[in-house]
Scaffold this motif. Structure first.
Motif, short mmCIF file in Angstrom:
data_model
loop_
_atom_site.label_atom_id
_atom_site.label_comp_id
_atom_site.label_asym_id
_atom_site.label_seq_id
_atom_site.Cartn_x
_atom_site.Cartn_y
_atom_site.Cartn_z
N LEU A 190 38.53 27.45 -18.27
CA LEU A 190 39.71 28.04 -18.92
C LEU A 190 39.51 29.53 -19.24
O LEU A 190 40.48 30.28 -19.29
CB LEU A 190 40.04 27.26 -20.19
N ALA A 191 38.27 29.95 -19.45
CA ALA A 191 37.99 31.35 -19.78
C ALA A 191 38.26 32.28 -18.62
O ALA A 191 38.48 33.49 -18.82
CB ALA A 191 36.53 31.49 -20.23
N VAL A 192 38.28 31.76 -17.40
CA VAL A 192 38.50 32.60 -16.22
C VAL A 192 39.83 33.35 -16.33
O VAL A 192 39.91 34.54 -16.02
CB VAL A 192 38.45 31.75 -14.93
N LEU A 193 40.87 32.68 -16.78
CA LEU A 193 42.20 33.30 -16.80
C LEU A 193 42.30 34.48 -17.76
O LEU A 193 42.74 35.56 -17.35
CB LEU A 193 43.27 32.24 -17.10
N PRO A 194 41.90 34.35 -19.03
CA PRO A 194 41.98 35.54 -19.89
C PRO A 194 41.04 36.66 -19.45
O PRO A 194 41.37 37.83 -19.58
CB PRO A 194 41.63 35.02 -21.28
N ILE A 195 39.88 36.31 -18.91
CA ILE A 195 38.96 37.33 -18.42
C ILE A 195 39.63 38.12 -17.29
O ILE A 195 39.64 39.36 -17.29
CB ILE A 195 37.63 36.72 -17.96
N ALA A 196 40.20 37.41 -16.34
CA ALA A 196 40.88 38.07 -15.21
C ALA A 196 42.04 38.92 -15.70
O ALA A 196 42.22 40.07 -15.27
CB ALA A 196 41.35 37.02 -14.20
N TRP A 197 42.85 38.37 -16.61
CA TRP A 197 44.01 39.11 -17.13
C TRP A 197 43.57 40.40 -17.81
O TRP A 197 44.18 41.46 -17.60
CB TRP A 197 44.79 38.23 -18.11
N MET A 198 42.52 40.33 -18.63
CA MET A 198 42.05 41.53 -19.34
C MET A 198 41.57 42.61 -18.37
O MET A 198 41.85 43.79 -18.56
CB MET A 198 40.95 41.17 -20.34
N ILE A 199 40.87 42.21 -17.33
CA ILE A 199 40.40 43.18 -16.34
C ILE A 199 41.59 43.83 -15.65
O ILE A 199 41.62 45.05 -15.43
CB ILE A 199 39.46 42.51 -15.31
N MET A 200 42.59 43.03 -15.32
CA MET A 200 43.75 43.53 -14.59
C MET A 200 44.61 44.50 -15.41
O MET A 200 45.41 45.23 -14.83
CB MET A 200 44.59 42.35 -14.09
N GLN A 201 44.43 44.55 -16.71
CA GLN A 201 45.22 45.45 -17.53
C GLN A 201 44.79 46.91 -17.36
O GLN A 201 45.54 47.82 -17.69
CB GLN A 201 45.16 45.05 -19.01
N GLY A 202 43.58 47.14 -16.86
CA GLY A 202 43.10 48.50 -16.63
C GLY A 202 42.74 49.25 -17.90
O GLY A 202 42.57 50.46 -17.88
N ASP A 203 42.60 48.53 -19.00
CA ASP A 203 42.26 49.13 -20.29
C ASP A 203 40.75 49.00 -20.51
O ASP A 203 40.19 47.91 -20.34
CB ASP A 203 43.04 48.43 -21.40
N LEU A 204 40.11 50.10 -20.93
CA LEU A 204 38.67 50.11 -21.12
C LEU A 204 38.20 49.12 -22.19
O LEU A 204 37.21 48.41 -22.02
CB LEU A 204 38.21 51.53 -21.48
#
Length: 189
Positions: A19-33
């Protein structure tokens, strides 16, 4: 009385890793440091949970067929989806895609091989080198994620990624060689 495998602590940890894969991927995709840093921390915790669930399963004798199925799926989702996201956001160059494709090819191939051989009662046990392969893949992803936060790690991330790709291909070759008699018909059932 048999225990519900969904309630075993190692399996709960594995499910949380999936389940952690989804929020991790989403956070990376936001482009925010800052979100990338949070994603890195969550990723490290998720990657470390791979060791923890195995340790607890052995220590507490909490083995289950569900856990044996979910654990490698969790690893492959964590690695595969992160590689896709990092390719999408430009963290990986075109040349980096060579070891990434090798890694993804091997993971799909060996999973299919295991499924095929499962019908023949042939088991391909996980080797020590295959465990190191997973560790190298996860370390490569940590360094690639870190590279987006701390400039100057390009050479380190490339070396670790290519090493992970090489070890991954080697373990794939080992599994193919071990299963070849069953695939070629040279080993009667």
């Amino acid at each position: 009385m048999s225990r519900n495998p969904l309630l075993l602590v190692p399996n709960i940890i594995t499910i949380i890793r999936i389940l952690a894969v989804l929020p991790i991927a989403w956070m990376i995709m936001q482009g925010d440091l800052v979100l990338r840093l949070v994603a890195l921390i969550l990723y490290i915790l998720a990657a470390a949970s791979d060791w923890l669930d195995g340790y607890l399963a052995r220590a507490w004798n909490q083995y289950s067929d569900l856990g044996r199925m979910l654990d490698p799926i969790a690893d492959k989702l964590l690695v595969g989806i992160l590689f896709a996201v990092l390719a999408w956001d430009g963290s990986l160059s075109g040349v980096d895609m060579v070891p990434v494709i090798a890694i993804l090819f091997r993971e799909f191939f060996v999973s299919g091989l295991r499924e095929f051989l499962g019908k023949t009662s042939v088991v391909l046990p996980v080797t020590l080198l295959a465990k190191w392969k997973t560790t190298l893949q996860m370390v490569a992803l940590v360094v690639i994620l870190l590279e987006g936060i701390v400039p100057g790690l390009r050479l380190v991330s490339d070396v670790v990624l290519w090493a992970a790709g090489a070890v991954t291909l080697w373990t794939g070759w080992q599994y193919l060689a071990a299963s070849w008699p069953h695939l070629s018909g040279a080993n009667p059932k």
